[in-house]
Structures are given as structure tokens and as C-alpha cells.
Design a protein around this motif. Structure first.
Motif, PDB file in Angstrom:
ATOM      1  N   LYS A   1     -59.615   3.508 -17.638  1.00 53.32           N
ATOM      2  CA  LYS A   1     -59.866   3.887 -19.043  1.00 53.32           C
ATOM      3  C   LYS A   1     -59.740   2.669 -19.965  1.00 53.32           C
ATOM      4  O   LYS A   1     -60.635   2.387 -20.764  1.00 53.32           O
ATOM      5  CB  LYS A   1     -58.859   4.968 -19.474  1.00 53.32           C
ATOM      6  N   SER A   2     -58.629   1.941 -19.835  1.00 54.16           N
ATOM      7  CA  SER A   2     -58.442   0.771 -20.700  1.00 54.16           C
ATOM      8  C   SER A   2     -59.504  -0.287 -20.411  1.00 54.16           C
ATOM      9  O   SER A   2     -59.974  -0.981 -21.314  1.00 54.16           O
ATOM     10  CB  SER A   2     -57.051   0.169 -20.504  1.00 54.16           C
ATOM     11  N   SER A   3     -59.898  -0.404 -19.126  1.00 51.05           N
ATOM     12  CA  SER A   3     -60.926  -1.385 -18.776  1.00 51.05           C
ATOM     13  C   SER A   3     -62.234  -1.058 -19.491  1.00 51.05           C
ATOM     14  O   SER A   3     -62.932  -1.945 -19.985  1.00 51.05           O
ATOM     15  CB  SER A   3     -61.156  -1.397 -17.267  1.00 51.05           C
TER      16      SER A   3
ATOM     17  N   LEU B   1     -54.333  -0.983 -29.296  1.00 49.40           N
ATOM     18  CA  LEU B   1     -54.228  -1.239 -27.865  1.00 49.40           C
ATOM     19  C   LEU B   1     -53.087  -0.432 -27.262  1.00 49.40           C
ATOM     20  O   LEU B   1     -52.152  -0.032 -27.953  1.00 49.40           O
ATOM     21  CB  LEU B   1     -53.979  -2.728 -27.616  1.00 49.40           C
ATOM     22  N   GLN B   2     -53.210  -0.223 -25.947  1.00 47.69           N
ATOM     23  CA  GLN B   2     -52.180   0.542 -25.245  1.00 47.69           C
ATOM     24  C   GLN B   2     -50.819  -0.140 -25.393  1.00 47.69           C
ATOM     25  O   GLN B   2     -49.805   0.514 -25.589  1.00 47.69           O
ATOM     26  CB  GLN B   2     -52.564   0.636 -23.765  1.00 47.69           C
ATOM     27  N   GLU B   3     -50.834  -1.467 -25.308  1.00 46.92           N
ATOM     28  CA  GLU B   3     -49.597  -2.215 -25.503  1.00 46.92           C
ATOM     29  C   GLU B   3     -49.603  -2.676 -26.955  1.00 46.92           C
ATOM     30  O   GLU B   3     -50.551  -3.316 -27.389  1.00 46.92           O
ATOM     31  CB  GLU B   3     -49.600  -3.423 -24.557  1.00 46.92           C
TER      32      GLU B   3
ATOM     33  N   LEU C   1     -58.789   3.921 -29.849  1.00 44.45           N
ATOM     34  CA  LEU C   1     -57.369   4.256 -29.790  1.00 44.45           C
ATOM     35  C   LEU C   1     -56.984   4.437 -28.326  1.00 44.45           C
ATOM     36  O   LEU C   1     -57.427   5.387 -27.682  1.00 44.45           O
ATOM     37  CB  LEU C   1     -57.099   5.553 -30.565  1.00 44.45           C
ATOM     38  N   ASP C   2     -56.201   3.515 -27.789  1.00 43.66           N
ATOM     39  CA  ASP C   2     -55.798   3.613 -26.381  1.00 43.66           C
ATOM     40  C   ASP C   2     -54.378   4.165 -26.322  1.00 43.66           C
ATOM     41  O   ASP C   2     -53.420   3.442 -26.538  1.00 43.66           O
ATOM     42  CB  ASP C   2     -55.883   2.236 -25.714  1.00 43.66           C
ATOM     43  N   GLU C   3     -54.263   5.425 -26.072  1.00 43.60           N
ATOM     44  CA  GLU C   3     -52.986   6.129 -26.062  1.00 43.60           C
ATOM     45  C   GLU C   3     -52.132   5.733 -27.270  1.00 43.60           C
ATOM     46  O   GLU C   3     -51.019   5.253 -27.120  1.00 43.60           O
ATOM     47  CB  GLU C   3     -52.237   5.857 -24.759  1.00 43.60           C
TER      48      GLU C   3
HETATM   49 MG    MG Z   1     -54.748   2.123 -19.857  1.00 47.18          MG
END
Ligand code: MG
Ligand code: UTP
Length: 592
Positions: free
Chosen positions: A391-393, A432-434, A512-514
């Protein structure tokens, strides 16, 4: 490296001229010695030109007067030589510091542009070592290599000319050491290169280790693994010491070899020259001048060979710096890229296949395979799938952190590779997720995507992200400085600042990544309520494991092992009873 020297051509020309002057002073230095020995002590008659000069000076007609003037002349040459070298060194240092700074600045700029694949391959600590330490190589090259080499070469030529007029045979014997020096360099040069390369690599690895373990202190302490990490550090320390010792020993051996060669050369010349004086070919004063020249000649010769050693080290460190500067951009821009002003926000993935480590590893497996999708302006696309599904990729391709192996990603019909990176990324708001926070104030962190935003706009974005209340309670409110990586904030507070940042940027494409993974369901719902108008105006991609969030999406993409397994609305996918329905059932049961 020459490119960095060119702006300082004027200063360096001055250095060269002054170095000539310095060499002239050096050449003059032994002559008062000859005057004292031959004309004062031995009492030879003065040659015509010197007698003429002595006639002009008071008291120079008596031996003691002549002695006094010889001493004065000696002092003048020493003072002249010292002053010139002082000025030369000061100019060199100033120029070198400036060059170090310029180089460092350029390496940093380059590091910021290099792709995430590059940064994935290089440890932060190692890059810090390169940008902060290895750049000093230019200073070393100027002051330990170029300057001594120029001074030595000039003195070598001048002294050889004067020595050969005194006694050609002796002069030839004196320079016979030069080929021997080169032979020593040939023997030791290769070893020096190898050991110094290892030395700086180990140094970089050490920096990387320090950086990584210091950022992991909470985990280290939490697992009570201080001793273990300390031991790892000591192992690396042993490696580093070993590498430093090796490098130092090789250059020590080399230096001592050159000292030996020049020492033996002096002994041979003392014997030969003494015999010439006994034969009456040479005066005692001439022999003294000769020996003084020899010492003065061997000193720069030694320093040239030393500086060649320093040069070898410089080359290996320089290589580390220029490796960064010469890295090719993995997401290159076209020569005349399209500037996307404000995108409508139509996003298309066309048969995209992608994996990490494209060139390095032939065996690399794709992370995404044959993905095709389409998102219209104003639509919300939810991406779901098990952890590691890709997903993030997928969304990192949309901001062009990487390029796909095959297929294309398009915004408003433009292939991303045709757009300028800057204009592409201006059109995307990203959570980002992070979460990344910067060591600046809270307000500056929120305004990171739009530094010109007013305080009122910042507060409004913070309110929408439900961050306003906790920010107000911080010691200095919006002006509170955030610690490194946001260490002083809770995970959810950090996420809300990142959301506020994306809201404030207000770009046509919102990713929006998580974004709410650390927030409770109630706060999450309120945030989505607050930003729903924003999502209406932009093409939104949202990755989430929360079905409450996903349900409101216009289309849902379910990824499975890098493939698009399903695509549709909540109802249609639920009815299909496959991947999505499976995920939903698990979460639904868990919620009960
Ligand atoms: Mg991810
Ligand atoms: P993703 O990071 O795309 O997975 O990695 P995801 O779906 O978002 O997973 P979660 O939900 O956040 O956990 C997909 C694959 O790509 C690899 C990962 O190891 C994973 O197998 N990957 C990811 C890399 O090889 N390199 C990277 O820099 C990132």
C-alpha cells in the motif's frame, strides 16, 4: 575538484607569487654563513661585487663589522621568509575553509535531491561523516599537498641551479636522491591507498552505528541491552583502531624511509664535499652553503613525499565526497519538464509494475504487479490490504519517490516523468505513515508545506486536525520548539500535527497513509468530519485499516501480495465475499 578552486584563482595566484618570494628568501638564507666562514674567519679577500657592497655600509671594512652585517643579513632573510609564509598560510586557510564550506553545502544540497533508493542504501551516520568531515579533504589538499609541493618544486629548481654553479658533480649527487624517493613512493603508495580507504570507510560505519544506536536509546534501555550495544560499539571501535593504526603505520614507514634516504644522501655528500675542500676545489664556506642547501632541499622533498602521502588519503576521502556528488539521480527530470500549475487531480496508474533495488540486485522481486487504477477529481480512494501488501509503495509512486519498472503513473494525463519534480510535489499533500517532525516550532512544522501561511491559517488547520487544544497547552503554544523527531509529543499528537500540515497545504491531491492509526475512533471521526470539505475538493487516497474510514470512500482497492485483488465500493466488495469481505468480517467481529 578544480571547479571549486576556480573562484579563488586570484587569491591562489597571490599565494603562488608570495611562494616565489618565500623561495627566494630561502635561497638567500645560507649565504651569510659563507661570508662569515670564508671572509671573516678564514680571511679571504672579498670578491669585487661584495667589496663594492661592503664599501656602502658603515663599519663593513673591519672583520667584526662584516660579521655584524652578515648577522643582520641572516636575520633579514629569516624574518622575510617567516612573514611571507605566515601570509601565505593565512590566505590558504581562508580560501580552504571557504572551499570546504562550499563543498559541504553542495553535498548537502545533492543529498536532499537524491532519491529514496539512494538513502535506502546509505546509513545516515555515514552520510553525516561525508558531509561534515570528509569535505575537509579540500583543505588538506591545499595546505598539505599543493602548497608544500609548489614551495618544494621552486626551491628544488633554484637550489639545483646555484649548487650546480658551485660544484656540478656534487649537485648531481644531491639530486640523485629524487629517483630513490619516487621508488619509495611506488613501494608504499598502493599500501597507503588501501589502508586509508579502509580507514575512512570504517570511520563512516562507526558514525552510522553511533547515530543509529543513539536514536534507539528508548528501545535499548527498554530491553536493558546497554551492555550488548556497548559491546557492539567496542567491536567496531577495535576495527576502527586497527584501521587507523594500519594507515598510520604505513605512512610512518614511508616517512622514515624518506628520512633514511635523505640522511644517507647527506652523509655521502659530506664525504665527497669534504674531499673537494681538501683538494682545494671548494672553500669551507662553499661546503657549508652546500650542506645548508642540502638540508633545505631535503626538507621540502620530504614534505613533498609526505604530502603525496597526505594526497593519497585525500584521494580516498575525496572519493567519498564525490561519490555523493556524482551519484546519478534515479528519478531524473526531463531537460524541459512540464510545470503543472494546479492539477485537476485525475490520477491514473496504467499497468504499473514496481520493485525496490532495481539495478543493484538482479534477483529483486516486484512489490507491485500490473496495477491499473483510476481516480477522478474529488473522489476518495481507499487502499486496503494486509500489512506488507504494497500500500505505501503504491502511493510512493504517486509522489515519484521511485519510478515504476514498467507501466506509467499519470496526473491529468501527464506521465509523472514529464513533470518537474517540484511542481508535481507542490500538487500533493502528504501524510506519511511515519510522521516526520522537524526541530522547529510547532507553527513552523504545520506550515512546512506552505511557509508563507499566516498564523490564523495555521490555527485553522490545527483546529481541523483537532490539534489546537493540545498545542495551546504546550509551554509556549504554537511557538514551542519540538525536540528531535518530536520526542516530547505523544504519537497521536505528532500525527495530528502531520495532518494539520497536509490540511494547510491544501493541494489538489491528498494522500493519507494511515494518518489516524494512533488516534482513538472518536477523534478520528471528528477529524474526518472536519476535513471532509477538503477531501471534496481534492483527489484523496487513504490507506487505513479502520473500516469506519474506508466505508466512506468512493472506491476501495484491495491489495494482496502486490496485486490488485479487488476494486469496488464497500457494498459491492462485501457482496463479492472475497478479500475485502474477509478483512471486514475479522474487524467487525473484533469490534463486537
Ligand atoms: Mg505502509
Ligand atoms: P509497503 O510498505 O508498501 O507495505 O511494502 P504496506 O502495504 O504499506 O504495509 P503496512 O500496512 O504499512 O505494514 C511492500 C513490500 O515492499 C518492501 C516491504 O518489505 C514489503 O514486503 N519494501 C518496502 C522494500 O523492499 N523497501 C522499502 O523501502 C519499502
Amino acid at each position: 575538484m578544480l571547479r571549486y578552486v576556480r573562484p579563488h584563482a586570484a587569491s591562489l595566484t597571490l599565494v603562488f607569487v608570495l611562494a616565489l618570494l618565500g623561495a627566494a628568501f630561502e635561497l638567500a638564507r645560507p649565504w651569510p654563513l659563507k661570508v662569515v666562514v670564508d671572509y671573516v674567519l678564514v680571511g679571504q679577500a672579498l670578491p669585487a661585487w661584495l667589496a663594492g657592497l661592503a664599501g656602502l655600509l658603515p663599519y663593513a671594512d673591519s672583520p667584526r663589522g662584516l660579521l655584524l652585517w652578515a648577522v643582520v643579513a641572516g636575520a633579514v632573510t629569516v624574518i622575510g621568509s617567516v612573514l611571507t609564509m605566515l601570509v601565505v598560510r593565512m590566505i590558504i586557510v581562508t580560501v580552504a575553509q571557504r572551499m570546504v564550506f562550499d563543498l559541504s553545502r553542495e553535498v548537502f544540497a545533492r543529498l536532499q535531491r537524491l532519491s529514496l533508493s539512494f538513502h535506502g542504501r546509505h546509513a545516515v551516520g555515514d552520510l553525516v561523516q561525508r558531509v561534515g568531515q570528509d569535505v575537509f579533504v579540500v583543505q588538506g589538499v591545499l595546505s598539505a599537498v599543493a602548497l608544500p609541493a609548489i614551495v618544494a618544486a621552486l626551491s628544488l629548481v633554484g637550489m639545483f641551479m646555484i649548487m650546480s654553479r658551485l660544484d656540478l658533480t656534487l649537485a648531481l649527487v644531491a639530486v640523485a636522491v629524487v629517483p630513490l624517493m619516487l621508488a619509495a613512493l611506488a613501494v608504499f603508495g598502493r599500501q597507503m591507498t588501501a589502508s586509508s580507504t579502509r580507514q575512512w570507510q570504517t570511520q563512516g560505519a562507526m558514525m552510522a552505528f553511533l547515530q543509529q544506536s543513539l536514536s534507539a536509546v528508548p528501545a535499548i534501555q527498554g530491553f536493558a541491552r546497554e551492555r550488548y550495544v556497548q559491546r557492539k560499539l567496542e567491536e567496531r571501535g577495535d576495527d576502527l583502531l586497527d584501521a587507523h593504526n594500519q594507515a598510520t603505520f604505513v605512512s610512518l614507514r614511508y616517512n622514515q624511509a624518506t628520512v633514511l634516504i635523505t640522511g644517507l644522501g647527506t652523509a655521502v655528500l659530506l664525504g665527497l664535499g669534504g674531499a673537494r675542500v681538501l683538494d682545494g676545489h671548494l672553500s669551507a664556506g662553499d661546503l657549508l652553503v652546500f650542506l645548508a642547501y642540502l638540508a633545505a632541499l631535503y626538507a621540502p622533498l620530504n614534505s613533498v613525499t609526505t604530502s603525496i602521502g597526505a594526497g593519497v588519503a585525500a584521494v580516498t576521502r575525496g572519493r567519498r565526497v564525490f561519490e555523493v556528488l556524482d551519484s546519478q539521480e534515479e528519478v531524473p527530470e526531463r531537460p524541459q519538464p512540464v510545470e503543472l500549475i494546479r492539477a485537476r487531480g485525475e490520477v491514473v496508474f496504467d499497468d504499473v509494475t514496481f520493485g525496490y533495488w532495481q539495478n543493484q540486485d538482479e534477483e529483486a522481486l516486484p512489490v507491485l504487479e500490473q496495477i491499473s487504477l483510476r481516480a477522478e477529481p474529488g473522489q476518495i480512494t481507499a487502499i486496503v490490504g494486509a500489512t506488507g501488501a504494497g500500500k505505501s509503495s503504491l502511493i510512493s509512486l504517486l509522489v515519484r519517490f521511485y519510478d515504476p519498472w514498467s507501466g506509467s503513473v499519470r496526473i491529468d494525463g501527464h506521465d509523472l516523468r514529464d513533470l518537474s519534480l517540484r511542481s508535481l510535489r507542490e500538487n500533493v499533500s502528504l501524510v506519511l505513515q511515519e510522521t516526520f517532525l522537524f526541530p522547529m516550532s510547532v507553527a513552523e512544522n504545520i506550515a512546512f508545506g506552505r511557509p508563507e501561511a499566516s498564523r490564523a491559517e495555521i490555527v485553522e488547520a490545527a483546529r481541523a486536525a483537532h490539534a489546537h487544544r493540545f498545542i495551546e497547552r504546550l509551554p509556549e503554544g504554537y511557538d514551542t520548539q519540538i525536540g528531535e523527531k518530536g520526542a516530547t509529543l505523544s504519537g497521536g499528537e505528532r500525527q495530528r500535527i502531520a495532518i494539520a500540515r497536509a490540511i494547510l497545504k491544501d493541494a489538489p491531491i491528498l494522500i493519507l497513509d494511515e494518518p489516524t492509526s494512533a488516534l482513538d475512533a472518536h477523534t478520528e471521526a471528528q477529524i474526518f468530519e472536519a476535513i471532509s470539505h477538503l477531501m471534496k475538493n481534492s483527489t484523496t487516497f487513504i490507506i487505513s485499516h479502520r473500516l469506519s474510514t474506508i466505508r466512506r470512500a468512493d472506491q476501495i482497492l484491495a491489495l494482496e501480495n502486490g496485486r490488485l485483488a479487488e476494486q469496488g465500493t464497500h457494498e459491492s466488495l462485501l457482496a463479492a465475499g472475497r478479500v475485502y469481505a474477509h478483512l471486514y468480517k475479522h474487524q467487525h467481529l473484533a469490534a463486537l
